[in-house]
Scaffold this motif. Structure first.
Motif, short mmCIF file in Angstrom:
data_model
loop_
_atom_site.label_atom_id
_atom_site.label_comp_id
_atom_site.label_asym_id
_atom_site.label_seq_id
_atom_site.Cartn_x
_atom_site.Cartn_y
_atom_site.Cartn_z
N ILE A 180 0.83 -1.22 0.00
CA ILE A 180 0.00 0.00 0.00
C ILE A 180 0.86 1.27 0.00
N LEU A 181 1.77 1.38 0.96
CA LEU A 181 2.53 2.63 1.11
C LEU A 181 3.34 3.00 -0.14
N PRO A 182 3.99 2.05 -0.81
CA PRO A 182 4.79 2.45 -1.98
C PRO A 182 3.98 3.14 -3.08
N GLU A 183 2.69 2.82 -3.18
CA GLU A 183 1.85 3.49 -4.19
C GLU A 183 1.78 4.99 -3.91
N PHE A 184 1.75 5.35 -2.64
CA PHE A 184 1.68 6.77 -2.26
C PHE A 184 3.07 7.41 -2.31
N ALA A 185 4.07 6.62 -1.89
CA ALA A 185 5.45 7.14 -1.90
C ALA A 185 5.87 7.50 -3.32
N GLU A 186 5.44 6.69 -4.27
CA GLU A 186 5.82 6.92 -5.67
C GLU A 186 5.18 8.20 -6.22
N ARG A 187 3.92 8.40 -5.89
CA ARG A 187 3.19 9.57 -6.41
C ARG A 187 3.49 10.85 -5.63
N PHE A 188 3.76 10.69 -4.33
CA PHE A 188 3.98 11.88 -3.49
C PHE A 188 5.31 11.73 -2.72
N PRO A 189 6.44 11.75 -3.45
CA PRO A 189 7.72 11.47 -2.77
C PRO A 189 8.08 12.48 -1.67
N GLU A 190 7.50 13.68 -1.73
CA GLU A 190 7.86 14.70 -0.74
C GLU A 190 6.84 14.83 0.40
N ILE A 191 5.79 14.01 0.37
CA ILE A 191 4.73 14.10 1.39
C ILE A 191 4.86 12.92 2.36
N PRO A 192 4.90 13.18 3.68
CA PRO A 192 4.93 12.04 4.61
C PRO A 192 3.57 11.33 4.65
N VAL A 193 3.62 10.03 4.77
CA VAL A 193 2.38 9.23 4.79
C VAL A 193 2.37 8.40 6.07
N ALA A 194 1.28 8.51 6.83
CA ALA A 194 1.13 7.67 8.02
C ALA A 194 0.13 6.58 7.70
N GLY A 195 0.39 5.38 8.14
CA GLY A 195 -0.55 4.28 7.94
C GLY A 195 -1.07 3.82 9.29
N VAL A 196 -2.37 4.03 9.52
CA VAL A 196 -2.97 3.53 10.76
C VAL A 196 -3.28 2.05 10.50
N ASN A 197 -2.50 1.19 11.11
CA ASN A 197 -2.72 -0.25 10.94
C ASN A 197 -3.83 -0.68 11.88
N VAL A 198 -5.04 -0.66 11.36
CA VAL A 198 -6.19 -0.93 12.24
C VAL A 198 -6.26 -2.43 12.53
N SER A 199 -5.99 -2.76 13.76
CA SER A 199 -5.97 -4.16 14.18
C SER A 199 -6.22 -4.17 15.68
N HIS A 200 -6.65 -5.31 16.20
CA HIS A 200 -7.07 -5.31 17.61
C HIS A 200 -6.35 -6.36 18.44
N ALA A 201 -6.26 -6.06 19.73
CA ALA A 201 -5.58 -6.97 20.65
C ALA A 201 -6.37 -8.28 20.78
N GLN A 202 -7.69 -8.15 20.75
CA GLN A 202 -8.56 -9.33 20.79
C GLN A 202 -9.45 -9.23 19.56
N ILE A 203 -9.37 -10.21 18.68
CA ILE A 203 -10.07 -10.02 17.41
C ILE A 203 -11.45 -10.67 17.40
N LYS A 204 -12.32 -10.11 16.55
CA LYS A 204 -13.66 -10.65 16.37
C LYS A 204 -13.83 -10.99 14.90
N LEU A 205 -14.79 -11.85 14.60
CA LEU A 205 -15.09 -12.17 13.21
C LEU A 205 -15.54 -10.90 12.50
N ASP A 206 -15.20 -10.79 11.22
CA ASP A 206 -15.62 -9.67 10.39
C ASP A 206 -15.19 -8.33 10.98
N SER A 207 -13.94 -8.22 11.27
CA SER A 207 -13.38 -6.97 11.78
C SER A 207 -11.91 -6.90 11.33
N PRO A 208 -11.20 -5.79 11.46
CA PRO A 208 -11.61 -4.48 11.94
C PRO A 208 -12.43 -3.71 10.88
N ASN A 209 -12.86 -2.52 11.25
CA ASN A 209 -13.68 -1.71 10.33
C ASN A 209 -13.09 -0.32 10.14
#
Lengths: 453, 116
Positions: A180-209
């Motif tokens: 995912i990140l390289p697609e943005f790095a390639e198009r916007f080499p001078e813009i910082p990109v943060a990736g919120v890795n949405v994931s949980h300590a205890q997981i449920k079916l059909d998640s995260p959202n």
């Protein structure tokens, strides 16, 4: 940017929305952006909550996701919904999303839609999605099938592992930051990109959202684009610098506390086929003392929502190209032998390091990014690794005081899986070790980001 | 300033909390909030009624930071909230204890401010 935050933990979603709106009605900010983060308590009810808030705000730009905990002035909460109402007349704010068939296609399309010359891009996506029950059964069956084929036809194991990786990629079980990140790095080499890795300590079916523009987009990728002069982006992690060469990095790993064993791994795409010629789950059992679950046990844990994914054992890799190193959890996650991981193994050295999480004595390093803050008057958006709460328990509550002292009153933070980032050269303060791709950082734990807006 | 009733009311809204009880050290209940009623929790409440004085005495004498009892379906966490009070939280077995702790600490801080 000026922000005010409403919070509720009412169990019933209609009461929760009512409570939030009552608080928001007393705010004195003009909403230019609304951020909504909720814990898994409201699983299955997110759209109702978003609809209720949408009716109040109208078509204001909106972004958010599920999260494990929040830090807001001046408390840490691990149960409820936080709504952050942001006002900034000098910023151009846009929120967009994509729900393509694969993570790469989604990221590419999303990057193409974005226009940003000076500012920051904040992505939200689940690096690993837990499917619904029927799909989970299909994934297990495929996993068992390819594992058996790989075991019976050892000479073709790579081919079967590749087929499993392709299948998991096609059903979007994995949204690898490396894709995912390289697609943005390639198009916007001078813009910082943060990736919120949405994931949980205890997981449920059909998640995260993921939420964007008042929709629960489930497993999609969303982007918050803030175009504005003077945005500061501080990434940091709990690790020492990487070495000048992959060999030097390996030497550093060897001297790190927590490394128990070196081994040779065979892998393809994002699947480990063997470790020291043995099945990965067998080696992991030796390391952790826990055997792989059977299908029923696995599904039962998933259904109950009590499947804990954060574990203190790790498999550390070294990237031959960047000289970086990063880890994934070593746990009997799957009821089959092949072992999918959160990295693409292209460019990785076959030498791996097994051990436990190198967190001991590093409690303050989990909020190290905060030390770089420049202007306390700006709004600070903080992304923290939930493993800090899991590792340090109640001591992690001290983060509240540390953050309050540094950020004063205008801040909000979330605890999810360790965030990832793309950093243009001018945002790099040292030679960060978890470099998965050039100037792109991601690992199983220990990273933290604060963005001053 | 929020009252113990309000503080426990908020804690009992938590996904993981089935009941929250604030005890005085002599075993008297200051506040009680039950968010989920069921046979298993009734059993735990009966047990608490019989044993709580003993548990509170041990916490006070030994200066314990917290005490956890695990039953078949429920867990009871006793946490000294102030010099004269102990907070007991009943949860389901298997809930994420470290995340729950964040909510409990927040409640304890509020109780301490109230008691000051």
């Amino acid at each position: 940017m000026k922000c005010q935050i409403a919070f509720t933990n009412k169990r019933e979603e209609s009461k929760a929305v009512e409570d939030l709106i009552t608080q928001i009605e007393n705010f004195n900010v003009e909403p230019h952006l609304v951020m909504v983060y909720c814990t898994l308590k409201y699983h299955g009810k997110y759209q109702k909550i978003l609809d209720g808030l949408h009716a109040h705000f109208g078509d204001v730009a909106m972004i958010g996701s599920t999260a494990d905990a929040f830090v807001s002035p001046h408390e840490i909460r691990s149960d409820g919904i936080a709504v952050v109402v942001c006002e900034d007349e000098n910023a151009k704010i846009e929120t967009l999303y994509e729900k393509e068939r694969t993570a790469r296609e989604g990221a590419k399309k999303l990057a193409e839609k974005i226009k940003c010359e000076n500012g920051v891009i904040i992505l939200h996506f689940p690096p690993v999605r837990v499917p619904g029950k029927i799909e989970a059964v299909q994934v297990i069956l495929r996993g068992i099938y390819y594992s058996l084929r790989a075991k019976m036809r050892r000479e073709r194991a790579k081919e079967f592992a590749h087929l499993l990786a392709e299948y998991l990629y096609d059903v979007r079980l994995f949204n690898l930051p490396q894709h995912i990140l390289p697609e943005f790095a390639e198009r916007f080499p001078e813009i910082p990109v943060a990736g919120v890795n949405v994931s949980h300590a205890q997981i449920k079916l059909d998640s995260p959202n993921i939420f964007c523009n008042w929709k629960d987009i489930g497993n999609g990728i969303s982007a918050l684009v803030i175009e504005k002069e003077g945005i500061e982006f501080h990434y940091d992690d709990i690790f020492p610098d990487k070495g000048n060469t992959p060999e030097e990095t390996m030497e550093r790993l060897r001297s790190m506390k927590g490394i128990l064993k070196e081994a040779e791994a065979e892998f393809v795409d994002n699947v480990i086929i063997s470790i020291d010629g043995r099945e990965p789950q067998e080696v992991i059992k030796e390391l952790t003392g826990v055997k792989k679950p059977d299908e029923e046990e696995f599904l039962g844990k998933l259904s109950s929502g009590k499947f804990e994914v954060q574990i203190p054992y790790t498999i550390n890799f070294v990237n031959k190209k960047t000289g970086g190193s990063f880890y994934t959890g070593a746990a009997p996650y799957y009821p089959f032998d092949l072992y999918p991981i959160i990295f693409d193994t292209k460019n990785l050295d076959n030498k791996i390091f097994l051990g436990y999480e190198p967190f001991y004595g590093r409690i303050t390093d989990f909020v190290r990014c905060i030390e770089s803050l420049k202007e306390p008057s700006k709004f600070d958006f903080i992304l923290l690794d939930v493993s800090s709460i899991l590792a340090f328990g109640e001591y992690a509550y001290n983060y509240r005081d540390f953050i309050r002292d540094k950020c004063k009153d205008n801040y909000f933070g979330i605890f999810t899986a360790a965030p990832c980032a793309y950093l243009p050269e001018r945002f790099k303060k040292r030679k960060y070790i978890p470099e998965i791709e050039k100037n792109t950082y991601f690992t199983g734990g220990g990273t933290n980001i604060v963005i001053e807006i | 300033m929020r009252t113990p009733d309000e503080i426990l009311g908020e804690l009992a809204e938590s996904e993981w909390v089935e009941a929250a009880i604030l005890y005085r050290l002599d075993g008297e209940i200051i506040s009680l909030k039950i968010s989920r009623e069921g046979y298993s929790i009734l059993g735990v409440l009966h047990w608490m009624e019989r044993q709580v004085k003993h548990v509170l005495r041990v916490i006070e004498m030994e200066g314990l930071e917290n005490v956890i009892y695990t039953f078949e379906k429920n867990k009871v966490i006793f946490y000294p909230a102030s010099k004269s009070t102990v907070l007991a939280v009943i949860t389901e077995v298997g809930v994420h204890q470290q995340l729950l702790m964040m909510e409990i600490i927040k409640a304890i801080e509020s109780i301490r401010s109230y008691m000051r």
